[in-house]
Design a protein around this motif. Structure first.
Motif, PDB file in Angstrom:
ATOM      1  N   CYS A  84       8.341  -1.561  -0.693  1.00  0.00           N
ATOM      2  CA  CYS A  84       7.858  -0.579   0.686  1.00  0.00           C
ATOM      3  C   CYS A  84       8.455  -1.865   1.936  1.00  0.00           C
ATOM      4  O   CYS A  84       8.134  -2.801   1.825  1.00  0.00           O
ATOM      5  N   GLU A  85       8.490  -1.103   3.264  1.00  0.00           N
ATOM      6  CA  GLU A  85       8.669  -1.965   4.255  1.00  0.00           C
ATOM      7  C   GLU A  85       7.160  -2.445   4.727  1.00  0.00           C
ATOM      8  O   GLU A  85       6.460  -1.687   4.733  1.00  0.00           O
ATOM      9  N   PRO A  86       7.038  -3.608   5.026  1.00  0.00           N
ATOM     10  CA  PRO A  86       5.710  -4.097   5.425  1.00  0.00           C
ATOM     11  C   PRO A  86       5.533  -4.179   6.688  1.00  0.00           C
ATOM     12  O   PRO A  86       5.174  -5.194   7.598  1.00  0.00           O
ATOM     13  N   PHE A  87       5.344  -2.876   7.198  1.00  0.00           N
ATOM     14  CA  PHE A  87       5.075  -2.504   8.707  1.00  0.00           C
ATOM     15  C   PHE A  87       3.512  -3.028   8.793  1.00  0.00           C
ATOM     16  O   PHE A  87       2.728  -2.435   8.105  1.00  0.00           O
ATOM     17  N   GLN A  88       3.218  -3.240   9.948  1.00  0.00           N
ATOM     18  CA  GLN A  88       1.669  -3.296  10.561  1.00  0.00           C
ATOM     19  C   GLN A  88       1.376  -1.931  10.691  1.00  0.00           C
ATOM     20  O   GLN A  88       1.935  -0.985  11.030  1.00  0.00           O
ATOM     21  N   ARG A  89       0.299  -1.612   9.922  1.00  0.00           N
ATOM     22  CA  ARG A  89      -0.473  -0.269   9.828  1.00  0.00           C
ATOM     23  C   ARG A  89      -1.964  -0.563   9.850  1.00  0.00           C
ATOM     24  O   ARG A  89      -2.502  -1.122   9.326  1.00  0.00           O
ATOM     25  N   GLN A  90      -2.471   0.480  10.640  1.00  0.00           N
ATOM     26  CA  GLN A  90      -4.164   0.746  10.688  1.00  0.00           C
ATOM     27  C   GLN A  90      -4.539   1.032   9.334  1.00  0.00           C
ATOM     28  O   GLN A  90      -3.732   1.708   8.724  1.00  0.00           O
ATOM     29  N   ARG A  91      -5.638   0.919   8.799  1.00  0.00           N
ATOM     30  CA  ARG A  91      -6.109   1.297   7.466  1.00  0.00           C
ATOM     31  C   ARG A  91      -6.093   2.716   7.095  1.00  0.00           C
ATOM     32  O   ARG A  91      -5.422   3.034   6.105  1.00  0.00           O
ATOM     33  N   PHE A  92      -6.467   3.227   8.240  1.00  0.00           N
ATOM     34  CA  PHE A  92      -6.421   4.802   8.130  1.00  0.00           C
ATOM     35  C   PHE A  92      -4.864   5.485   7.733  1.00  0.00           C
ATOM     36  O   PHE A  92      -4.724   6.067   6.683  1.00  0.00           O
ATOM     37  N   SER A  93      -4.217   4.988   8.592  1.00  0.00           N
ATOM     38  CA  SER A  93      -2.654   5.417   8.512  1.00  0.00           C
ATOM     39  C   SER A  93      -2.012   4.875   7.084  1.00  0.00           C
ATOM     40  O   SER A  93      -1.483   5.383   6.550  1.00  0.00           O
ATOM     41  N   PHE A  94      -2.571   3.795   6.587  1.00  0.00           N
ATOM     42  CA  PHE A  94      -2.302   3.156   5.427  1.00  0.00           C
ATOM     43  C   PHE A  94      -2.533   4.104   4.425  1.00  0.00           C
ATOM     44  O   PHE A  94      -1.814   4.444   3.329  1.00  0.00           O
ATOM     45  N   ILE A  95      -3.791   4.426   4.166  1.00  0.00           N
ATOM     46  CA  ILE A  95      -4.389   5.301   3.086  1.00  0.00           C
ATOM     47  C   ILE A  95      -3.571   6.773   3.152  1.00  0.00           C
ATOM     48  O   ILE A  95      -3.199   6.887   2.239  1.00  0.00           O
ATOM     49  N   THR A  96      -3.246   7.109   4.428  1.00  0.00           N
ATOM     50  CA  THR A  96      -2.353   8.260   4.350  1.00  0.00           C
ATOM     51  C   THR A  96      -1.196   8.039   3.802  1.00  0.00           C
ATOM     52  O   THR A  96      -0.452   8.818   2.991  1.00  0.00           O
ATOM     53  N   HIS A  97      -0.392   6.904   4.181  1.00  0.00           N
ATOM     54  CA  HIS A  97       0.909   6.566   3.888  1.00  0.00           C
ATOM     55  C   HIS A  97       0.894   6.451   2.341  1.00  0.00           C
ATOM     56  O   HIS A  97       1.762   6.765   1.625  1.00  0.00           O
ATOM     57  N   LEU A  98      -0.443   5.573   1.694  1.00  0.00           N
ATOM     58  CA  LEU A  98      -0.270   5.511   0.287  1.00  0.00           C
ATOM     59  C   LEU A  98      -0.413   6.820  -0.513  1.00  0.00           C
ATOM     60  O   LEU A  98       0.515   7.156  -1.546  1.00  0.00           O
ATOM     61  N   GLN A  99      -1.049   7.716   0.013  1.00  0.00           N
ATOM     62  CA  GLN A  99      -1.113   8.960  -0.663  1.00  0.00           C
ATOM     63  C   GLN A  99       0.286   9.795  -0.630  1.00  0.00           C
ATOM     64  O   GLN A  99       0.725  10.306  -1.786  1.00  0.00           O
ATOM     65  N   ASP A 100       0.941   9.772   0.588  1.00  0.00           N
ATOM     66  CA  ASP A 100       2.165  10.476   0.890  1.00  0.00           C
ATOM     67  C   ASP A 100       3.307   9.951  -0.046  1.00  0.00           C
ATOM     68  O   ASP A 100       4.152  10.451  -0.776  1.00  0.00           O
ATOM     69  N   LYS A 101       3.658   8.852   0.336  1.00  0.00           N
ATOM     70  CA  LYS A 101       4.522   7.955  -0.157  1.00  0.00           C
ATOM     71  C   LYS A 101       4.677   7.154  -1.544  1.00  0.00           C
ATOM     72  O   LYS A 101       5.608   6.936  -2.037  1.00  0.00           O
TER      73      LYS A 101
END
Length: 128
Positions: A84-101
């Motif tokens: 995965c690309e190590p972009f900076q993400r807010q934690r809430f955005s990360f959780i969504t990203h984790l679930q989707d991607k």
């Protein structure tokens, strides 16, 4: 007399109708390195950095990754999932990203196939 602790003392949580055992690994009878061994029925792996733990369902992987790697005290500010690309993400955005991607059934199976291809040379002869 041997004193045995009742099984009821182990905390568990419900995740989408499944009981997840929260007993710390240090109390398990199995040796420490067995933790990363694949057990029957465990077909989904957490591919976070060097985690490599096996789970039975995609939702268990998601719950594990969201709490163990994305918890508010441990989240490093970016996704460290393999490939995965190590972009900076807010934690809430990360959780969504984790679930989707990463934690959909298809994404987890695809990640394992890539992992298998990388390790194929060690385990079985290639037919080139």
């Amino acid at each position: 007399f041997l004193q045995s602790t009742p099984a009821t003392s182990i905390p568990t949580v419900q995740v989408q109708g499944q009981q997840i055992n929260l007993q710390p690994p240090s109390y398990t009878a199995a040796s420490q390195h067995a933790e990363q061994m694949k057990k029957p029925g465990q077909n989904f792996m957490c591919l976070w950095q060097s985690c490599k733990k096996w789970f039975q369902t995609p939702s268990q992987v998601f719950y594990h990754a969201a709490t163990e790697h994305g918890g508010k005290d441990v989240y490093p500010g970016q996704c460290l999932w393999e490939g995965c690309e190590p972009f900076q993400r807010q934690r809430f955005s990360f959780i969504t990203h984790l679930q989707d991607k990463h934690c959909s059934r298809d994404a987890l199976l695809a990640g394992l196939k890539q992992d298998d291809l990388g390790q194929a040379g060690n385990q079985k002869p290639s037919n080139k």
